[in-house]
Motif scaffolding. Structure first.
Motif, short mmCIF file in Angstrom:
data_model
loop_
_atom_site.label_atom_id
_atom_site.label_comp_id
_atom_site.label_asym_id
_atom_site.label_seq_id
_atom_site.Cartn_x
_atom_site.Cartn_y
_atom_site.Cartn_z
N ALA A 54 0.83 -1.20 0.00
CA ALA A 54 0.00 0.00 0.00
C ALA A 54 0.87 1.25 0.00
O ALA A 54 1.87 1.32 0.73
N TRP A 55 0.48 2.23 -0.81
CA TRP A 55 1.25 3.46 -0.88
C TRP A 55 0.35 4.63 -1.29
O TRP A 55 -0.79 4.43 -1.73
N CYS A 56 0.88 5.83 -1.16
CA CYS A 56 0.21 7.02 -1.68
C CYS A 56 1.24 7.92 -2.36
O CYS A 56 2.43 7.87 -2.05
N VAL A 57 0.77 8.70 -3.32
CA VAL A 57 1.60 9.67 -4.02
C VAL A 57 0.83 10.99 -4.07
O VAL A 57 -0.36 11.00 -4.46
N ARG A 58 1.46 12.08 -3.70
CA ARG A 58 0.81 13.39 -3.66
C ARG A 58 1.08 14.14 -4.96
O ARG A 58 1.92 15.03 -5.05
#
Length: 383
Positions: free
Chosen positions: A26-30
């Motif tokens: 799981a990851w996020c990118v802004r």
């Protein structure tokens, strides 16, 4: 679930070369914090992106897609959802596939919004802080959304972007439960070899006809695939192969891109840009004179049979030519005798040639049947 914050450059490790922290965690990118997303994307991606077909319809093969073609296609996806004013993307589609690369990574870059990705379905939706989101879906997403309708109802709008064969029956249930004006489904038709081919959007009632992507045309000058050469309301209502031309067709290593591509779909033309999708070649069978779409039949049976998974597989039959075998994966602790063959006959209009109970069905991350478990045995269920 904890989402690791990735840099845009790290998330842009797409396709066959995607590392585990991009594909399996799981990851996020802004992307909302990136001043020039186009420069970042085009300056980071290699000239050609490598993807592999799933192996569901034959041996897995390598295909190359141009960096610029992929960025342009992501722009078209952005236009399909921009009317909903999304503030974030939540994705479940792994970026190792074309759809996941485009929708999980490049679409948020095009929209300039943050993205949260996770590879599994345990738990609820991430807390993005946004009230209007795009959910990049895989086949089981609607059951997850229905389990978390209290969370969905706190949002102003949910756009479900879907590109995984036929929609399950839960899709219409989700739209109804979400309420008027709160949700929409944007379906994409395409493949590793073609990229996006056609799109349709709906939020109530029956889904509309499909419309070709802006840069895609029917092979033969865009006049439509009607066998008698006519288009529009006068077109013959006949199942015909969908063959398209597109500047974004992928190519095999060392080979030029093809000029056109047979998609393997059978369609009913509406006019020179739209069509009704009848089903996949090989997924339409005729049993005792009745044409059956096996994808539709599978979705109907999943709602009627108490099982963990099932598949309908077309087979040759010496008596009637075309027939179908049913493979059933029982739920833990249940017996094969629980299979309701009366329900199966009601859906197919005939009994399966053979019914098998198997411990599992091999499926890709996008839900495509890859292979049948070889250690199956006939159920012994009377058919």
């Amino acid at each position: 679930m904890e989402y690791q914050k990735l840099t845009p450059a790290r998330a842009l490790a797409l396709g066959a070369g995607a590392p585990p922290e991009v594909a399996d965690r799981a990851w996020c990118v802004r992307w909302d914090e990136v001043p020039d997303a186009a420069r970042t994307v085009l300056g980071t991606l290699p000239a050609a992106l490598e993807f592999h077909t799933s192996g569901s319809t034959g041996p897995s093969r390598r295909w190359l897609r141009g960096r610029g073609d992929s960025w342009r296609e992501a722009g078209m996806l952005a236009e399909f959802v921009r009317r909903d004013a999304p503030q974030a993307v939540v994705s479940f589609a792994p970026p190792v596939h074309v759809y996941g690369a485009l929708a999980t990574v490049l679409l948020p870059a095009r929209l300039g919004v943050p993205v949260w990705y996770r590879p599994g379905y345990i738990g609820g939706l991430p807390d993005t802080g946004a009230r209007r989101i795009v959910v990049v879906a895989t086949p089981w997403i609607f059951s997850l959304l229905l389990r978390h309708m209290d969370r969905v109802r706190t949002l102003e709008h949910v756009t479900v972007l879907y590109s995984s064969a036929m929609l399950p029956a839960d899709a219409a249930v989700f739209l109804r439960e979400a309420g008027p004006g709160r949700a929409a489904i944007v379906e994409l038709l395409g493949s590793t070899e073609t990229g996006g081919v056609a799109v349709r959007r709906w939020s109530e009632g029956e889904p509309p006809a499909w419309t070709l992507f802006p840069d895609v045309a029917f092979a033969g000058g865009g006049s439509g695939p009607a066998p008698d050469g006519r288009t529009g309301d006068g077109a013959a209502e006949t199942a015909v192969p969908l063959v398209i031309r597109s500047p974004r067709l992928a190519h095999r290593p060392g080979e030029p891109a093809p000029h056109e591509w047979p998609t393997g779909d059978l369609v009913e033309p509406v006019d020179g840009r739209t069509f009704r999708l009848l089903g996949r070649t090989g997924r339409l069978v005729k049993i005792n004179g009745q044409r059956i779409n096996l994808d539709e039949a599978e979705h109907t049976l999943r709602a009627r049979l108490d099982c963990a998974d099932l598949a309908l597989v077309p087979v040759n039959d010496t008596m009637i030519g075309e027939h179908v075998d049913l493979y059933v994966v029982p739920r833990p602790g249940t017996a094969s005798a629980g299979t309701d063959l009366a329900a199966v006959r009601a859906v197919l209009g005939a009994r399966p040639r053979t019914t098998h109970v198997v411990p599992a069905l091999g499926r890709s991350a996008m839900g495509k049947l890859q292979h049948l478990t070889t250690s199956h045995s006939p159920t012994g269920i009377p058919t």
